[in-house]
Design a protein around this motif. Structure first.
Motif, PDB file in Angstrom:
ATOM      1  N   GLU A  98       0.829  -1.201   0.000  1.00 45.22           N
ATOM      2  CA  GLU A  98       0.000   0.000   0.000  1.00 45.22           C
ATOM      3  C   GLU A  98       0.867   1.257   0.000  1.00 45.22           C
ATOM      4  O   GLU A  98       0.612   2.208  -0.747  1.00 45.22           O
ATOM      5  CB  GLU A  98      -0.910   0.002   1.227  1.00 45.22           C
ATOM      6  CG  GLU A  98      -2.044  -0.995   1.170  1.00 45.22           C
ATOM      7  CD  GLU A  98      -3.084  -0.631   0.123  1.00 45.22           C
ATOM      8  OE1 GLU A  98      -3.759   0.403   0.279  1.00 45.22           O
ATOM      9  OE2 GLU A  98      -3.205  -1.385  -0.863  1.00 45.22           O
ATOM     10  N   TYR A 129       2.486   1.892  -3.350  1.00 40.72           N
ATOM     11  CA  TYR A 129       1.524   2.363  -4.348  1.00 40.72           C
ATOM     12  C   TYR A 129       1.234   3.856  -4.177  1.00 40.72           C
ATOM     13  O   TYR A 129       1.135   4.599  -5.155  1.00 40.72           O
ATOM     14  CB  TYR A 129       0.225   1.557  -4.240  1.00 40.72           C
ATOM     15  CG  TYR A 129      -0.834   1.982  -5.223  1.00 40.72           C
ATOM     16  CD1 TYR A 129      -0.805   1.530  -6.540  1.00 40.72           C
ATOM     17  CD2 TYR A 129      -1.869   2.836  -4.833  1.00 40.72           C
ATOM     18  CE1 TYR A 129      -1.773   1.930  -7.451  1.00 40.72           C
ATOM     19  CE2 TYR A 129      -2.847   3.233  -5.735  1.00 40.72           C
ATOM     20  CZ  TYR A 129      -2.794   2.779  -7.041  1.00 40.72           C
ATOM     21  OH  TYR A 129      -3.757   3.175  -7.943  1.00 40.72           O
ATOM     22  N   ARG A 156      -3.817  -5.744  -5.526  1.00 37.39           N
ATOM     23  CA  ARG A 156      -4.268  -4.805  -4.493  1.00 37.39           C
ATOM     24  C   ARG A 156      -5.704  -4.332  -4.700  1.00 37.39           C
ATOM     25  O   ARG A 156      -6.347  -3.871  -3.759  1.00 37.39           O
ATOM     26  CB  ARG A 156      -3.328  -3.613  -4.364  1.00 37.39           C
ATOM     27  CG  ARG A 156      -3.235  -2.689  -5.571  1.00 37.39           C
ATOM     28  CD  ARG A 156      -2.397  -1.462  -5.225  1.00 37.39           C
ATOM     29  NE  ARG A 156      -2.907  -0.792  -4.058  1.00 37.39           N
ATOM     30  CZ  ARG A 156      -3.935   0.052  -4.085  1.00 37.39           C
ATOM     31  NH1 ARG A 156      -4.560   0.295  -5.220  1.00 37.39           N
ATOM     32  NH2 ARG A 156      -4.332   0.647  -2.987  1.00 37.39           N
ATOM     33  N   GLU A 157      -6.256  -4.422  -5.880  1.00 35.58           N
ATOM     34  CA  GLU A 157      -7.646  -4.034  -6.095  1.00 35.58           C
ATOM     35  C   GLU A 157      -8.583  -5.241  -6.074  1.00 35.58           C
ATOM     36  O   GLU A 157      -9.765  -5.112  -6.366  1.00 35.58           O
ATOM     37  CB  GLU A 157      -7.775  -3.276  -7.412  1.00 35.58           C
ATOM     38  CG  GLU A 157      -7.039  -1.936  -7.401  1.00 35.58           C
ATOM     39  CD  GLU A 157      -7.237  -1.155  -8.672  1.00 35.58           C
ATOM     40  OE1 GLU A 157      -7.912  -1.681  -9.584  1.00 35.58           O
ATOM     41  OE2 GLU A 157      -6.734  -0.026  -8.760  1.00 35.58           O
ATOM     42  N   LYS A 158      -8.029  -6.396  -5.751  1.00 35.51           N
ATOM     43  CA  LYS A 158      -8.823  -7.627  -5.677  1.00 35.51           C
ATOM     44  C   LYS A 158      -8.561  -8.290  -4.325  1.00 35.51           C
ATOM     45  O   LYS A 158      -7.743  -9.193  -4.205  1.00 35.51           O
ATOM     46  CB  LYS A 158      -8.459  -8.572  -6.823  1.00 35.51           C
ATOM     47  CG  LYS A 158      -8.680  -7.966  -8.211  1.00 35.51           C
ATOM     48  CD  LYS A 158      -8.237  -8.933  -9.289  1.00 35.51           C
ATOM     49  CE  LYS A 158      -8.513  -8.380 -10.684  1.00 35.51           C
ATOM     50  NZ  LYS A 158      -7.702  -7.191 -11.003  1.00 35.51           N
ATOM     51  N   ARG A 159      -9.232  -7.785  -3.315  1.00 35.00           N
ATOM     52  CA  ARG A 159      -8.947  -8.191  -1.932  1.00 35.00           C
ATOM     53  C   ARG A 159      -9.088  -9.695  -1.732  1.00 35.00           C
ATOM     54  O   ARG A 159      -8.283 -10.316  -1.034  1.00 35.00           O
ATOM     55  CB  ARG A 159      -9.878  -7.432  -0.991  1.00 35.00           C
ATOM     56  CG  ARG A 159      -9.504  -7.519   0.495  1.00 35.00           C
ATOM     57  CD  ARG A 159      -8.170  -6.851   0.801  1.00 35.00           C
ATOM     58  NE  ARG A 159      -8.132  -5.481   0.400  1.00 35.00           N
ATOM     59  CZ  ARG A 159      -8.583  -4.444   1.130  1.00 35.00           C
ATOM     60  NH1 ARG A 159      -9.138  -4.670   2.295  1.00 35.00           N
ATOM     61  NH2 ARG A 159      -8.466  -3.213   0.696  1.00 35.00           N
ATOM     62  N   GLN A 192      -6.054 -11.385  -2.942  1.00 36.71           N
ATOM     63  CA  GLN A 192      -4.949 -11.157  -1.999  1.00 36.71           C
ATOM     64  C   GLN A 192      -4.997 -12.174  -0.869  1.00 36.71           C
ATOM     65  O   GLN A 192      -3.969 -12.750  -0.494  1.00 36.71           O
ATOM     66  CB  GLN A 192      -5.027  -9.740  -1.421  1.00 36.71           C
ATOM     67  CG  GLN A 192      -4.622  -8.640  -2.372  1.00 36.71           C
ATOM     68  CD  GLN A 192      -4.691  -7.279  -1.696  1.00 36.71           C
ATOM     69  OE1 GLN A 192      -5.628  -6.985  -0.955  1.00 36.71           O
ATOM     70  NE2 GLN A 192      -3.713  -6.438  -1.945  1.00 36.71           N
ATOM     71  N   GLY A 194      -8.766   1.154   3.548  1.00 34.02           N
ATOM     72  CA  GLY A 194      -8.082   1.877   2.480  1.00 34.02           C
ATOM     73  C   GLY A 194      -7.566   3.238   2.872  1.00 34.02           C
ATOM     74  O   GLY A 194      -6.943   3.933   2.050  1.00 34.02           O
TER      75      GLY A 194
END
Length: 259
Positions: A55, A58, A181-184, A187, A226
């Motif tokens: 995070e 990014y 990171r956009e697909k929890r 992850q 987030g």
């Protein structure tokens, strides 16, 4: 829909820090047989900081500066791990902690991925291969009678996938956290797969080989909203080595003067 209860990045880091302290209490006072649960809960810590480093990488405005702080932390810990035991020697406890190397390599691969996305293929591939090439002199001499000290010192200057805390799997997990990171859900699936792999697929000793318990990091991470939360740019960089060396020195005095 907003979560009724959620955690900021800062709050998740605090959870990681609390569990980390317990884990290192277990490590530094292992000769008095502290509760194993401290070490078990400690398995959650590295996934938390790998997730938060993905995070941080990014969102940071200066990725090279972000990585350089981790590399400097790696150098500082290597120096401290050499000096502190010289001043306070103990046979019962060994300092091998240096998560900065793991986090640095994870972000280095993230940086390489971004370079490849910009079609800077040579740069991206070279950066990914560098930590592997660094280990070759060590691996070659390790097979002989005497390990080359030059190769050992080289690994103190630049970390390798094979020698950092948590090893290659931890670096891979950090990279997967970044890529997904956009697909929890994916992850968390990556965390589950890595946790299973750490068992060596030997499920008969899960309570003695409990590295797999890192999977329970999914609990705080699932609550991540987030949001960064309170700023703490340098807190971890100072607290991490300070508490390790503080506990080690406390252990030294306890063992030699109070026990």
């Amino acid at each position: 829909m907003e979560k009724k209860f959620s955690l900021t990045g800062y709050q998740i880091k605090l959870i990681g820090i609390i569990l980390m302290v317990g884990d290192h209490v277990y490590e530094m006072f292992n000769y008095v047989n502290p509760p194993t649960i401290l070490n078990m809960f400690g398995r959650i810590v590295l996934p938390i900081f790998l997730f938060m480093s993905a995070e941080g990488f990014y969102y940071t405005r200066n990725r090279l500066k972000y990585m350089s702080r981790l590399l400097i932390g790696f150098w500082g810990m290597n120096l401290g791990n050499l000096v502190i035991p010289k001043i306070f020697p103990m046979n019962e406890v060994t300092i091998i902690n240096n998560v900065f190397g793991t986090l640095f390599l994870a972000t280095l691969v993230m940086y390489s991925i971004e370079a490849c996305k910009q079609k800077q293929w040579v740069k991206g591939i070279a950066l990914v291969l560098l930590p592997l090439l660094i280990a070759i002199p060590f691996l070659v001499t390790m097979s002989s009678d005497t390990v080359s000290m030059a190769s050992v010192y080289l690994l103190q200057v630049f970390p390798s996938y094979l020698t950092v805390e948590g090893g290659f799997l931890s670096v891979l997990l950090g990279v997967l956290f970044y890529l997904l990171r956009e697909k929890r859900a994916l992850q968390f699936l990556a965390l589950l797969v890595v946790s299973v792999v750490t068992t060596g697929f030997d499920f008969s000793h899960l309570l003695s080989n409990y590295q797999w318990m890192m999977v329970f990091a999914v609990v705080p991470l699932a609550l991540y909203n987030g949001q960064k939360g309170r700023g703490d740019k340098y807190f971890f960089y100072t607290f991490y080595p300070a508490h390790i060396y503080g506990l080690y020195i406390l252990s030294y005095f306890y063992l030699n003067y109070w026990m």
